[in-house]
Design a protein around this motif. Structure first.
Motif, short mmCIF file in Angstrom:
data_model
loop_
_atom_site.label_atom_id
_atom_site.label_comp_id
_atom_site.label_asym_id
_atom_site.label_seq_id
_atom_site.Cartn_x
_atom_site.Cartn_y
_atom_site.Cartn_z
N GLN A 22 12.66 -38.39 26.03
CA GLN A 22 13.33 -39.32 25.26
C GLN A 22 13.86 -40.81 26.14
O GLN A 22 14.02 -41.59 25.40
CB GLN A 22 14.62 -38.53 24.95
N GLU A 25 11.10 -42.97 24.92
CA GLU A 25 11.30 -43.42 23.66
C GLU A 25 12.40 -44.82 23.83
O GLU A 25 12.28 -45.58 23.14
CB GLU A 25 12.06 -42.51 22.70
N LYS A 28 10.52 -47.52 25.46
CA LYS A 28 9.64 -48.50 24.43
C LYS A 28 10.48 -49.19 23.38
O LYS A 28 10.18 -50.46 23.17
CB LYS A 28 9.11 -47.33 23.35
N HIS A 29 11.94 -48.79 23.08
CA HIS A 29 12.62 -49.70 22.20
C HIS A 29 13.04 -50.74 23.13
O HIS A 29 13.37 -51.97 22.62
CB HIS A 29 13.54 -48.97 21.75
N ASP A 35 3.95 -48.77 18.70
CA ASP A 35 3.64 -47.37 18.73
C ASP A 35 2.56 -46.79 19.56
O ASP A 35 2.75 -45.69 20.09
CB ASP A 35 3.57 -46.70 17.25
N ASN A 116 8.98 -41.75 16.31
CA ASN A 116 9.90 -40.87 16.20
C ASN A 116 9.13 -39.43 15.45
O ASN A 116 9.76 -38.39 15.89
CB ASN A 116 10.81 -40.99 15.05
N LEU A 119 7.02 -37.51 18.38
CA LEU A 119 8.15 -37.19 19.35
C LEU A 119 8.97 -35.88 18.82
O LEU A 119 8.95 -35.05 19.50
CB LEU A 119 9.13 -38.34 19.80
#
Length: 189
Positions: A22, A25, A28-29, A35, A116, A119
């Protein structure tokens, strides 16, 4: 304390990744990555940045074999350093930042379409017992990676062991060779 998982596969890709997925994630953002993290990690310096910031520990050159995966905590002697074990690789200098109380070993394939949904699907699959995921207090950890062979049921079997030691301050992995090959083929026969 030690957690052990058997018959862990690398999905036919010569790579494992260790971390709080997480956090990946979030990384990444925050870095506005696509992606297809696999492409971003191999065509830009974002992969090296993720390693330096403790988001992932990369293991390249992993042979397509079933592995024993061990997580060793609290100063317990690593299994790959015990008599009878065969140690081939020992690398330190890695750090991990945990913010979601879990560390897991996963494969490169998740990076190829890191959405999302994928994941969420992966996290659901890891709820099944026997998957290489452990609960861990949030914070920073030094990580030493050991690879070699352990005796299990009278035979040598390939293994990776992650020795996690809690840090009391932020860490950074600057001198890590992200391309180091952890090949074990033929070593444990």
């Amino acid at each position: 304390m030690r957690h052990e998982f058997s018959d862990v596969l690398n999905d036919l890709v010569d790579y494992f990744l260790l971390g709080d997925i997480q956090m990946l994630e979030r990384f990444k953002h925050e870095n506005q990555l696509p992606d297809d993290l696999a492409r971003a990690f191999t065509s830009t310096d974002s992969g090296d940045q993720a390693v330096a910031e403790g988001v992932v520990v990369p293991l390249a050159g992993v042979d397509n074999l079933p592995y024993h995966i061990l997580f060793t905590l609290d100063g317990t002697t690593p299994a790959l350093l015990e008599p009878g074990s065969r140690l081939k690789h020992r690398r330190n200098g890695y750090v991990l930042h945990v913010q979601h109380r879990a560390v897991m070993l996963y494969t490169w394939r998740i990076l190829q379409h890191f959405t999302n949904k994928t994941l969420g699907d992966l996290l659901a699959r890891y709820q099944v017992p026997g998957r290489p995921i452990i609960e861990l207090d949030n914070g920073w950890y030094d990580v030493e990676v050991l690879a070699g062979a352990l005796i299990r049921d009278g035979l040598y079997e390939p293994a990776f062991e992650f020795v996690l030691t809690k840090r009391w301050s932020r860490g950074e992995a600057k001198q890590v060779d992200t391309g180091y090959a952890f090949s074990l083929r033929g070593y444990f026969d």
